[in-house]
Structures are given as C-alpha cells and as structure tokens.
Design a protein around this motif. Structure first.
Motif, PDB file in Angstrom:
ATOM      1  N   LEU A 138      11.845  -2.617  29.174  1.00 16.54           N
ATOM      2  CA  LEU A 138      12.888  -1.590  29.020  1.00 16.54           C
ATOM      3  C   LEU A 138      13.527  -1.206  30.352  1.00 16.54           C
ATOM      4  CD1 LEU A 138      11.184   0.594  26.298  1.00 16.54           C
ATOM      5  CD2 LEU A 138      13.188  -0.891  26.035  1.00 16.54           C
ATOM      6  N   THR A 147      21.838  -2.734  32.816  1.00 16.01           N
ATOM      7  CA  THR A 147      22.960  -1.928  32.325  1.00 16.01           C
ATOM      8  C   THR A 147      23.436  -0.939  33.387  1.00 16.01           C
ATOM      9  OG1 THR A 147      21.413  -0.396  31.268  1.00 16.01           O
ATOM     10  CG2 THR A 147      22.280  -2.142  29.911  1.00 16.01           C
ATOM     11  N   CYS A 203      25.036   1.143  26.506  1.00 15.54           N
ATOM     12  CA  CYS A 203      23.853   0.289  26.700  1.00 15.54           C
ATOM     13  C   CYS A 203      22.816   0.997  27.565  1.00 15.54           C
ATOM     14  CB  CYS A 203      24.242  -1.033  27.354  1.00 15.54           C
ATOM     15  SG  CYS A 203      25.101  -2.146  26.243  1.00 15.54           S
ATOM     16  N   ARG A 204      23.275   1.695  28.582  1.00 11.15           N
ATOM     17  CA  ARG A 204      22.340   2.411  29.447  1.00 11.15           C
ATOM     18  C   ARG A 204      21.606   3.488  28.651  1.00 11.15           C
ATOM     19  NH1 ARG A 204      23.637   5.500  35.074  1.00 11.15           N
ATOM     20  NH2 ARG A 204      25.204   6.432  33.745  1.00 11.15           N
ATOM     21  N   ARG A 205      22.377   4.236  27.882  1.00 14.92           N
ATOM     22  CA  ARG A 205      21.776   5.284  27.044  1.00 14.92           C
ATOM     23  C   ARG A 205      20.704   4.712  26.118  1.00 14.92           C
ATOM     24  NH1 ARG A 205      22.182   9.245  29.150  1.00 14.92           N
ATOM     25  NH2 ARG A 205      23.444  11.084  28.766  1.00 14.92           N
ATOM     26  N   SER A 258      18.835   2.044  26.440  1.00 16.73           N
ATOM     27  CA  SER A 258      17.570   1.689  27.090  1.00 16.73           C
ATOM     28  C   SER A 258      16.830   2.958  27.526  1.00 16.73           C
ATOM     29  CB  SER A 258      17.791   0.706  28.246  1.00 16.73           C
ATOM     30  OG  SER A 258      18.550   1.294  29.253  1.00 16.73           O
ATOM     31  N   GLU A 259      17.572   4.013  27.833  1.00 17.63           N
ATOM     32  CA  GLU A 259      16.909   5.291  28.136  1.00 17.63           C
ATOM     33  C   GLU A 259      16.210   5.835  26.892  1.00 17.63           C
ATOM     34  OE1 GLU A 259      19.102   7.439  31.839  1.00 17.63           O
ATOM     35  OE2 GLU A 259      20.188   7.574  29.955  1.00 17.63           O
ATOM     36  N   GLU A 278      15.049   4.137  24.311  1.00 14.56           N
ATOM     37  CA  GLU A 278      13.860   3.326  24.020  1.00 14.56           C
ATOM     38  C   GLU A 278      12.718   3.699  24.967  1.00 14.56           C
ATOM     39  OE1 GLU A 278      13.166   0.972  21.749  1.00 14.56           O
ATOM     40  OE2 GLU A 278      15.095   0.860  20.753  1.00 14.56           O
ATOM     41  N   THR A 279      13.060   3.928  26.228  1.00  7.33           N
ATOM     42  CA  THR A 279      12.016   4.276  27.200  1.00  7.33           C
ATOM     43  C   THR A 279      11.444   5.660  26.890  1.00  7.33           C
ATOM     44  OG1 THR A 279      13.276   3.010  28.836  1.00  7.33           O
ATOM     45  CG2 THR A 279      11.430   4.309  29.658  1.00  7.33           C
ATOM     46  N   LEU A 280      12.323   6.584  26.538  1.00  5.73           N
ATOM     47  CA  LEU A 280      11.867   7.934  26.193  1.00  5.73           C
ATOM     48  C   LEU A 280      10.912   7.865  24.992  1.00  5.73           C
ATOM     49  CD1 LEU A 280      12.469  10.727  27.354  1.00  5.73           C
ATOM     50  CD2 LEU A 280      14.224  11.021  25.610  1.00  5.73           C
ATOM     51  N   TYR A 312      19.882   8.734  21.529  1.00  3.07           N
ATOM     52  CA  TYR A 312      20.078   7.714  22.566  1.00  3.07           C
ATOM     53  C   TYR A 312      19.870   6.308  22.020  1.00  3.07           C
ATOM     54  CZ  TYR A 312      20.084  11.221  26.350  1.00  3.07           C
ATOM     55  OH  TYR A 312      20.380  12.259  27.190  1.00  3.07           O
TER      56      TYR A 312
END
Lengths: 322, 322
Positions: free
Chosen positions: A108, A115, B137-139, B141-142, B144-146, B167
């Motif tokens: 991730l 990105t 796209c950045r959001r 991956s954020e 998924e990480t969260l 997100y």
C-alpha cells in the motif's frame, strides 16, 4: 566520484528536504514506512543525475529539485513492491519494511508513493513531463512482469535480459536525465542524447549490480550474495555461463537453480564455474561497454564540469565492486 | 435498474471495447491477467456513473468513454492488490488472479493498470482531469492503509470507519461522477454537486456491501459470507454491535474476532447478535440515508431522464440484498 557528490551537495540536500516535506499523509503509518526506506542510505543516484542534467542544460528554476524528489518516490515505490515480490528480509543492510510492517503495508505504501509522485507531477502542469513520467512507470511495471515471466528460464536470451533491465531499471534513470533536458528547454536532439545516456548508464548499472551479486561479500552488498539465483533471476553472468559451459556442468547448474534453498557450497560451485568460463569477466566488460556508450552519448554537449560529472557517474556505476 | 443498464448500453459497450483495446502491453502476461479480472462480470458501476453524469451535463464528445475505461482500470488495479492483501481465493465467483498467476503477477499487473490509466489520462492534456484522477488514487491508497491500521481495532469509531470507506471506495465513485461534469464544462457548483452525489453514493454502496457480508449467502455474494470479520475488518454492523452489546457478549465477540480460523457457528453467533441488537437494521438504514443524501445532491440539476437514472442507481446500490 566523491568530488561529484560534493559538487552537487547543496542541490541534493534540497532534494532531501523536498522528500521529507512530501511525506505528509494524514495516515501516519504511510509517512513512517516511507521514511524508513527513504532514509535507509540510498545513494540518490537518480536525483543526482537529474540535478547534473538540469545544470548541464542551464535550467534556472527549482523544478529539478521537485522532479528529483518525485523520481526518488517512484524508485522507492518499486523497492517496496520488489521486496514483497522477492520476500526480501534486508534492504541496504537494515530490515526491509515488509519485515517491520508486513507485506500489506509495503504494497500500500508503494501504491501511495507512486500516486504521490504522479500528483506532484500533475501540479507542474507540463505535458511533456507528465507524459515521460507516466510512460516510464508503465515501462517499469512491464519490465518487472517480464522478469517474472522469465523467472528460472534457463533459455533466457541476452536480448530479453537486456530488455528486462532496460525496462525495469534503465527507463527511470533515462527519464531522470531527460527531465533535466526538458526543464532546461533543450533541443529534442539534446533531450534524446540525455535519454540515451541515461538508458545506457542504467543498463551498465544493472549489469554491474547483477554481477556484484555473485562476487561481493555481504558487508559490501548490504544483502546476502547469490540473492538473484535464489530468487530465480537469470542475470547476465548466469546466462553467459549457461550458454558456454559443458553439458555436464549445465545439468548440475540446472539442479542448483531449481533448488528451493541454496547452500553456500551451491553458490561457490556456481561462482567457481563463472570464473572458469569467464562469465564474470564477460558481464563486467558488458557493463563497461554500456558505460562507455553512455559517455559517448554526451558528445553532443560541449565540454563542461557537468558533462565531466556525468562521465564520472557512468564510470562509477560499473566500478562499485572494485 | 434494468432499464437504466439498457438505456446506457450503447455507451457501456463502447467502454468494453475501450477496455479491451487498452490491454495492449507487449508483455502478454499483463494482458492475460488484466483480462481475466476485467472480464469476470464486474458490473461497471463506475463507468455507468461516469456515462450518466456526462450525459446529464450534455458532454458531446467521446471523452466519457475513454475516462470510463480509465476509471475501471484504476478500480481493477485496487482489486488485484486487495486480493493479495486479503489472501482472497475467489473474486466474483471465479478464482482470484492471485490463485491462477500468483501474488507477484497480481501486484505487478495492479501497478501496470494504475500506470496505464495515468498514461491515458495524461494524453488528454487536461489539468483538471489529471489532478482529480491523481489525487483520487492517492486518497484510495490512504484509505486502504487506514483500513490496515485499524485492522482488528475493536475501538474503531464510526467516524473513522466512514473516513476509511470514503477514501477507499467513495473517492473513485465521486471522481467518476465529477469527471462527467468536467467534460460537460459544467459550473463549479454542479461539478461539486456531482462530486458529493458520488461520495454519498459510494459510502452508501460500501456500507451496503459491508452489511451484505453478514447476511447474504455464498451464491449471491460470489464469495463466502463473513469475509470481513475473518480478515479483521471492523465494518459498520460489527462496530454498532460492539458499541451496543452487553459486556458478556462483547467478551465473546472479542474472542471470535481474534480467532485465526472462523467456524460457521462463530459467524452464526455474530450474525445472531447483530439481529438481536439491531446492528443489521442500523447499517441498512445508514446506507439508505447516504443514498438519500446522494439523491438530494442532484437537486441543483433540473429533472431529466439522466437525473432520474442517477437516483435509480443510488437506490440500487443499497438494495442489492433485497
């Protein structure tokens, strides 16, 4: 090479600042994982190349600093994913991110860094830059996939090997150099020369790295030697050996390559054969050939400290093992 | 909803063509893996939303077809990575790509599809589109990480849960809708209305999906029920249950959540409690609330078949289980 690093230290320090500032996700785990790998002692060869190229092309603003940070983010994204792909435990002498935070976080945060770089690039509102960076990322993932396709492929040709390393490694080094030309508003001819320089240097770099994997010791590598053969990667020294050794040796080699766990004596057997058949020398010469080609690519530029610096880098990347 | 699918069938068929044409990597494994998942019966809800939004905003050219393909590539990239993260074996009733080609191929083809979408977007040379897609796209991956950070977090709040699904899921649905407004040259107000509609619809969609995971059977889901709790994902029904059940029930629940392998009777225990404490009903109502908000967001547009279609989609995403 020490002189080169010191000549561009100011700009490289700015890149470090840029990288730190860029890691500002509200999801703190992302910043932590990214910072772990970004501060683990990577040499910043891509930012260096971008900075020198930009200065060679008399770029005047600060875009080279921003771009150098983005290129390093892209590189780091691939490292995070590579370590998952390879089940790597060590990276640059310290535990790989996946050992500390797991494969999931590594995948991730890799996605995030890709990105992030794209977001930063888009903000520059320059079509040529965005086109180059996005096609480069695509090439890189194609190169990694091609490498996977040819995993443990004992019939891999040198041409396909070169294609793999051009895509997975040289594409980004080439882009870093060409970006210097783009922001320096250079002619297409000079931008292409920088692109070719970076590509040839990148191939030289990867061939040297692949050779080092068989000859350097753990302390120098920051990782165990023989990593590639363990991971099923057929690289130039092994490819040369397979093509030149006796059929008896080849049968033995095949057994070693197919082994799940490689013993120290297996590795010694392989490196012994490589010395015997001149495979290490062949790969070293190939790396130097590409470094020489890279230097010739710069002939379009008049002589300058920056051009000399790029030549020094070309020789440096193939001589890390001496 | 069948009427809606059929009203936009022509454009959706063009998107299918677009997707097939886009899978043209010289590395054939990439096309194969991507095609496997892209042709596995995904409903194309994101392309549909983009097409309707574009037509609502009277967009006249073919850019909505191209953008719909890109959005589906991005979505597919996340699915490939998600399946690796979750060790998933089944996706839409057929074997997950990672079961057929391995985790490595799934990670790399995911990377490829991200970068392919970015490449295609860059070629459109539209800053607003590129900015929206890259930040989305950045959001994601954020998000998924969260979600990973809060894995097995029994104290997860509803606010954080909503942030995660906004997100990881709603951001792309929101972007799909807003893109329709962008290429239709709509006012900022209307673009923001579409963005809000997509966000609220996306949250409704994910809440409904998370609820379905506890109540639907395998045949309907195309995957085993109880997947989320097995993977350590605390979603709205479970979150509600944890906040409302007795401390005795909570102790039992904790044991179940911490189990590595979940038995059928564990899952029945959890769903039984959810019925008892109204957690399923609560989550269903929440999903409907967000769907209603999504519909209200469209009030800025005058009534039309397209606006009605978007309202139908909003109701559809929360009613898949009825």
């Amino acid at each position: 090479m020490d002189q080169v690093w010191s000549n561009y230290k100011e700009a490289l320090d700015e890149v470090e600042e840029q990288i730190k500032k860029g890691l500002d996700s509200e999801v703190t785990l992302i910043n932590k994982v990214a910072y772990h790998i970004l501060s683990s002692g990577g040499k910043r060869i891509r930012p260096l190349l971008l900075i020198i190229s930009a200065q060679l092309c008399q770029s005047v603003d600060k875009r080279h600093i921003h771009l150098a940070g983005m290129v390093e983010f892209i590189h780091t994204a691939t490292l995070l994913h590579d370590d998952v792909l390879d089940n790597a435990e060590v990276r640059r002498g310290i535990p790989a991110a996946r050992l500390l935070w797991g494969n999931q976080a590594s995948i991730l945060v890799g996605d995030y860094l890709y990105t992030l770089a794209v977001c930063q690039a888009v903000k520059m509102e320059n079509f040529e830059i965005n086109y180059l960076l996005s096609t480069t990322c695509r090439r890189m993932s194609e190169g990694e996939t091609l490498q996977l396709v040819h995993s443990r492929d004992l019939d891999l040709t040198e041409a396909t090997y070169l294609q793999i390393i051009e895509y997975k490694t040289a594409a980004l080094l080439s882009a870093a150099c060409k970006l210097g030309g783009i922001i320096g508003n250079e002619s297409d001819e000079k931008k292409e020369a920088l692109s070719r320089y970076g590509r040839n240097l990148g191939i030289a770099f990867q061939v040297a790295d692949d050779t080092l994997d068989y000859v350097a010791d753990r302390a120098r590598l920051g990782k165990s030697p023989g990593k590639d053969i363990k991971e099923g990667k057929v690289t130039l020294p092994l490819l040369h050996l397979l093509q030149h050794c006796s059929s008896k040796d080849k049968r033995e080699l095949k057994k070693v390559i197919k082994k799940a766990a490689l013993l120290k004596r297996d590795l010694s057997f392989v490196t012994g054969l490589m010395e015997q058949y001149g495979s290490i020398a062949y790969a070293r010469k190939k790396a130097q050939d590409y470094a020489n080609r890279a230097k010739s690519d710069l002939s379009i530029f008049s002589d300058s400290l920056h051009r000399q610096a790029l030549c020094t880098v070309a020789d440096y990347v193939v001589r890390r093992d001496h």
